[in-house]
Design a protein around this motif. Structure first.
Motif, mmCIF file in Angstrom:
data_model
loop_
_atom_site.group_PDB
_atom_site.id
_atom_site.type_symbol
_atom_site.label_atom_id
_atom_site.label_comp_id
_atom_site.label_asym_id
_atom_site.label_seq_id
_atom_site.Cartn_x
_atom_site.Cartn_y
_atom_site.Cartn_z
ATOM 1 N N ASP A 1 22.282 -8.080 22.826
ATOM 2 C CA ASP A 1 22.052 -8.407 21.336
ATOM 3 C C ASP A 1 22.888 -8.795 20.451
ATOM 4 O OD1 ASP A 1 23.019 -6.209 21.427
ATOM 5 O OD2 ASP A 1 21.568 -5.061 19.991
ATOM 6 N N GLU B 1 14.630 -8.103 28.903
ATOM 7 C CA GLU B 1 14.201 -6.946 28.293
ATOM 8 C C GLU B 1 12.864 -7.017 27.317
ATOM 9 O OE1 GLU B 1 17.308 -5.493 25.342
ATOM 10 O OE2 GLU B 1 18.637 -4.944 27.008
ATOM 11 N N GLN B 2 12.820 -8.394 26.754
ATOM 12 C CA GLN B 2 11.895 -8.427 25.910
ATOM 13 C C GLN B 2 10.474 -8.469 26.910
ATOM 14 O OE1 GLN B 2 13.351 -11.640 23.785
ATOM 15 N NE2 GLN B 2 14.487 -10.168 22.128
#
Ligand SMILES: NC(=O)c1ccc[n+]([C@@H]2O[C@H](COP(=O)([O-])OP(=O)(O)OC[C@H]3O[C@@H](n4cnc5c(N)ncnc54)[C@H](OP(=O)(O)O)[C@@H]3O)[C@@H](O)[C@H]2O)c1
Length: 261
Positions: free
Chosen positions: A108, A122-123
């Protein structure tokens, strides 16, 4: 608990399989190629195409998703992002109770193209149908070692001396993943790093000493946002607990006695 491990033949996968077996999990290991190993049930599947996925997830309680394809933006998107979605959907249909996704500390913050795909994956996991956990690990010592060998191919070790790293042994990551499986879905992101934050020049000094190498460090300041993120500790974490196996331990195990332990 029966667990499907994707990417089971990779660096982390090879540490995860014995850990899970020792902890009493029933393990189904996944690869794109047939493998013969009496100690585990191997299945053939490809998250990039979806072939074999329905069979791979059938009857498992949890999925530990390690498969990844760095090193090519289109291919990484196909495997890491779309492949993770295919896996999550198949796992949802099969009634899997927990999807654990292994990511990287800094996805990130550090603008590597590969990290953009990991963050998107991840999302996908978080928005998907299966209760989930993301474990972000820092770099494995074997990975850093490989990078240094590559960086020194032309003679000197080329790199930015002020970049910070926090290597964590893949066996300790494997143990953490086993704990996460036992604990059940976190519905969140946990970070896990090694015991020490090292500057690149310190890591190189110890590496050269362990290998008896005279190759000098050729300092190059990485430019722009990437360089700033790497020097500011974008690849490191303050999360606790951490692993205990140090860079010096890795050097001693790999090259013998002179790692500075
Ligand atoms: N290396 C590090 O320092 C580090 C640090 C933190 C987190 N991670 C993360 O940890 C995970 C595992 O890393 P690793 O170093 O063990 O990776 P690795 O050694 O490159 O293994 C990745 C595995 O993914 C499998 N794979 C690739 N494409 C696939 C596809 N289309 N379908 C199914 N499987 C596929 C491959 O298995 P087959 O060839 O057998 O199919 C390969 O063994 C990755 O998600 C990585 O981002 C790595």
């Amino acid at each position: 608990m029966r667990v499907l491990v994707t990417g089971a033949g990779g660096t982390l996968g090879r540490a995860v399989l014995p850990r899970l077996r020792a902890d009493g999990f029933a393990v189904r290991a996944m690869s794109r190629r047939p493998r013969h190993d009496p100690a585990a049930e191997w299945v053939v599947a490809d998250v990039g195409t979806g072939a074999g996925l329905v069979e791979a997830v059938a009857g498992v309680d949890a999925v530990l998703h390690l498969a990844s394809q760095p090193g090519g933006s289109r291919r990484t998107h196909q495997v890491d992002v779309l492949g993770t979605r295919r896996l999550a959907v198949a796992a949802g249909h099969a009634g899997v109770a927990h999807l654990v996704y292994v990511s990287i500390v800094g996805v990130d913050r550090v603008p590597f193209p590969y990290y953009r795909h990991k963050l998107a994956a991840e999302q996908v996991v978080a928005a998907g149908p299966v209760p989930w956990t993301v474990l972000r690990a820092t770099q494995f010592p074997v990975f850093l070692d490989g990078l240094l060998r590559t960086a020194s191919r032309l003679g000197p070790v080329v790199g930015d001396p002020a970049v910070l790293a926090q290597p964590v042994d893949q066996r300790e990551v494997a143990a953490r993943l086993a704990e996460r499986l036992t604990a059940g879905p976190l519905g969140g992101i946990e970070e896990f790093g090694g015991p020490q934050v090292l500057r690149f020049d310190e890591a190189v000094r110890a590496w050269r000493a362990a290998r008896g190498s005279r190759r000098p460090l050729l300092p190059v300041r990485f430019p722009g946002r990437l360089g700033r993120a790497l020097r500011a500790g974008g690849l490191t974490t303050t999360a606790t607990p951490t692993g205990r196996f140090t860079w010096a331990d890795h050097l001693t195990d790999t090259y013998g006695g002179t790692g500075g332990r």
